[in-house]
Design an enzyme around this catalytic site. Structure first.
Site, PDB file in Angstrom:
ATOM      1  N   ASP A  10       1.856   4.267  -3.509  1.00 47.86           N
ATOM      2  CA  ASP A  10       0.786   4.925  -2.753  1.00 47.86           C
ATOM      3  C   ASP A  10       1.386   5.902  -1.740  1.00 47.86           C
ATOM      4  O   ASP A  10       0.998   7.069  -1.660  1.00 47.86           O
ATOM      5  CB  ASP A  10      -0.053   3.848  -2.040  1.00 47.86           C
ATOM      6  CG  ASP A  10      -1.355   4.382  -1.494  1.00 47.86           C
ATOM      7  OD1 ASP A  10      -1.683   5.557  -1.761  1.00 47.86           O
ATOM      8  OD2 ASP A  10      -2.053   3.621  -0.793  1.00 47.86           O
ATOM      9  N   LYS A  19      12.668  -2.286  -2.384  1.00 40.51           N
ATOM     10  CA  LYS A  19      13.272  -2.620  -1.096  1.00 40.51           C
ATOM     11  C   LYS A  19      13.826  -4.046  -1.215  1.00 40.51           C
ATOM     12  O   LYS A  19      13.557  -4.929  -0.382  1.00 40.51           O
ATOM     13  CB  LYS A  19      12.208  -2.500   0.009  1.00 40.51           C
ATOM     14  CG  LYS A  19      12.721  -2.654   1.424  1.00 40.51           C
ATOM     15  CD  LYS A  19      13.482  -1.458   1.932  1.00 40.51           C
ATOM     16  CE  LYS A  19      14.014  -1.715   3.329  1.00 40.51           C
ATOM     17  NZ  LYS A  19      14.919  -0.660   3.813  1.00 40.51           N
ATOM     18  N   ASP A  28      13.189   3.655   1.228  1.00 41.17           N
ATOM     19  CA  ASP A  28      13.344   4.509   2.413  1.00 41.17           C
ATOM     20  C   ASP A  28      14.260   5.691   2.111  1.00 41.17           C
ATOM     21  O   ASP A  28      13.964   6.830   2.501  1.00 41.17           O
ATOM     22  CB  ASP A  28      13.823   3.693   3.628  1.00 41.17           C
ATOM     23  CG  ASP A  28      14.865   2.641   3.299  1.00 41.17           C
ATOM     24  OD1 ASP A  28      15.235   2.515   2.113  1.00 41.17           O
ATOM     25  OD2 ASP A  28      15.321   1.950   4.226  1.00 41.17           O
ATOM     26  N   TYR A  78      -1.631  -5.101  -2.028  1.00 39.68           N
ATOM     27  CA  TYR A  78      -3.035  -4.744  -2.269  1.00 39.68           C
ATOM     28  C   TYR A  78      -3.806  -5.862  -2.968  1.00 39.68           C
ATOM     29  O   TYR A  78      -4.975  -5.694  -3.288  1.00 39.68           O
ATOM     30  CB  TYR A  78      -3.127  -3.472  -3.121  1.00 39.68           C
ATOM     31  CG  TYR A  78      -2.711  -2.225  -2.387  1.00 39.68           C
ATOM     32  CD1 TYR A  78      -1.433  -2.103  -1.866  1.00 39.68           C
ATOM     33  CD2 TYR A  78      -3.590  -1.154  -2.215  1.00 39.68           C
ATOM     34  CE1 TYR A  78      -1.031  -0.974  -1.194  1.00 39.68           C
ATOM     35  CE2 TYR A  78      -3.195  -0.023  -1.542  1.00 39.68           C
ATOM     36  CZ  TYR A  78      -1.914   0.066  -1.040  1.00 39.68           C
ATOM     37  OH  TYR A  78      -1.521   1.192  -0.374  1.00 39.68           O
ATOM     38  N   ASP A 131       1.696  10.333  -1.805  1.00 38.52           N
ATOM     39  CA  ASP A 131       1.200  11.256  -0.777  1.00 38.52           C
ATOM     40  C   ASP A 131       2.340  12.118  -0.240  1.00 38.52           C
ATOM     41  O   ASP A 131       2.156  13.300   0.060  1.00 38.52           O
ATOM     42  CB  ASP A 131       0.546  10.486   0.387  1.00 38.52           C
ATOM     43  CG  ASP A 131      -0.937  10.203   0.131  1.00 38.52           C
ATOM     44  OD1 ASP A 131      -1.301  10.026  -1.039  1.00 38.52           O
ATOM     45  OD2 ASP A 131      -1.725  10.169   1.102  1.00 38.52           O
TER      46      ASP A 131
HETATM   47 MG    MG Z   1      -3.305   6.876  -0.987  1.00 35.78          MG
END
Ligand code: MG
Ligand code: NAI
Length: 331
Positions: A227, A170, A203, A123, A231
């Site tokens: 992020d 990861k 994962d 980001y 969710d």
């Molecule tokens: Mg989001």
């Protein structure tokens, strides 16, 4: 002498943003805590009207306030919220995911805190077009930001009665960048000998969260993984309408629902205000108004338990009716 009111910059934004923020403001007002709310524009509509998505006046207002309450932006989300997080220096994105009694959901035993690094990773905004057919994005991971977020997560866990922190990464593929993140977490973890520290690949964490989220208490991770996993966690507990978040830094704090502007339901009174109301509780707690925060959370939980909710949770109430129901239960 009456208490000096807290200055709160209010940025409703686009779509359901202003609707859920209005609900949260009603709750904050009903607590009796003294606030001075100042509204500022930002987002798609603001861009269309003024030519900028985040006006200087809004940024100044956010910087000058004791706290910021943000709704959602639409297509301009990256220009608005990423910029606000950066300008306010909020290096933590704190995303609780807790299942509530009365809310039908996949995993009713979920209760975790996702501590997401908020300033770097993919980001950071370094994207380039090499040729019309090849693009690259640069993932930034630094020692300073990684140690800071690891320390925050471990400290938070200790202060909130949690016994375990999981660093999610990861590093088997992203050997250099996540390798560095992990090395930082490992270096900081021994500063908190009372806590169990473990590491897990992102994962497999995604799968394990679905199968048995009680394996996780506090997750600390980099920006993109945080992020996505938050969710996912929202999906386990009954949807995005329930998830608040706090962006915290040394000098500023901004509170926002995890959800976006939801254009599919905007303007119809359908938006669930729970996430925004819980943001209000987090804001109160941040300001030291612990009792008021607990009152809001308790009233919110009672409404969810008795299904006084919006249609996304199977209830019959509009956004503002749902807010009024919570206010009625405010003890
Ligand atoms: Mg989001
Ligand atoms: P979204 O969170 O806006 O909506 C996803 C789904 O969840 C939709 O079906 C929506 O109706 C539902 N939903 C979301 N919040 C709800 C609520 N409070 N009550 C009931 N249902 C709710 O995510 P989506 O659709 O991916 O993005 C829509 C817009 O929002 C995009 O323009 C995106 O850029 C923006 N966005 C902004 C964010 C921010 O400002 N921080 C974060 C995420 C998306």
């Amino acid at each position: 002498m009456p208490a000096k009111p807290y200055q709160v910059a209010v940025i409703g934004g686009d779509g359901i943003g202003p609707e859920v923020v209005a609900a949260a403001l009603q709750l904050l007002q009903a607590t009796g805590v003294a606030f001075d709310f100042r509204a500022y524009p930002a987002g798609d509509d603001c861009l269309a009207a003024t030519g900028v998505a985040l006006p200087a006046e809004t940024l100044q207002g956010a910087l000058a306030a004791d706290a910021v309450l943000f709704g959602a932006a639409g297509n301009t989300a990256a220009d608005v919220i990423l910029r606000l997080r950066a300008e306010l220096g909020t290096f933590v994105n704190l995303r609780p995911a807790k299942a509530y009694a009365g809310v039908d959901c996949l995993r009713p035993a979920t209760d975790m805190m996702i501590v997401r690094e908020n300033t770097e990773c993919i980001y950071a905004g370094h994207e380039n077009v090499l040729t019309p057919e090849v693009t690259i994005a640069t993932r930034v991971i630094t020692v300073a930001a990684s140690e800071r977020i690891a320390r925050f997560a471990l400290d938070w866990a200790g202060r909130h009665g949690r016994s375990k922190v999981t660093a999610v990464h990861k590093a088997n593929v992203l050997r250099k960048s996540d390798g560095l993140f992990l090395a930082c977490c490992r270096r900081v973890a021994p500063e908190y000998p009372a806590l169990k520290y473990e590491e897990a690949l992102v994962d497999s964490v995604a799968m394990r969260m679905v199968l048995d989220p009680t394996q996780f208490q506090v997750i600390v991770t980099t920006n993109l993984f945080g992020d996505i996993l938050s969710d996912l966690a929202a999906g386990l507990i009954g949807g995005l309408g329930l998830c608040p978040s706090a962006n915290l830094g040394p000098a500023h704090a901004l509170f926002e629902p995890v959800h976006g502007s939801a254009p599919d339901i905007a303007g119809q009174g359908l938006a669930n205000p729970t996430a925004a109301i819980l943001c209000g509780a987090m804001l109160l707690r941040h300001l030291g108004e612990e009792r008021a925060a607990a009152r809001v959370e308790k009233a919110m939980e009672q409404c969810l338990a008795s299904r006084e909710t919006t249609a996304d949770l199977g209830g019959k109430l509009s956004t503002s009716e749902a807010a009024q129901a919570v206010i009625k239960r405010l003890g």
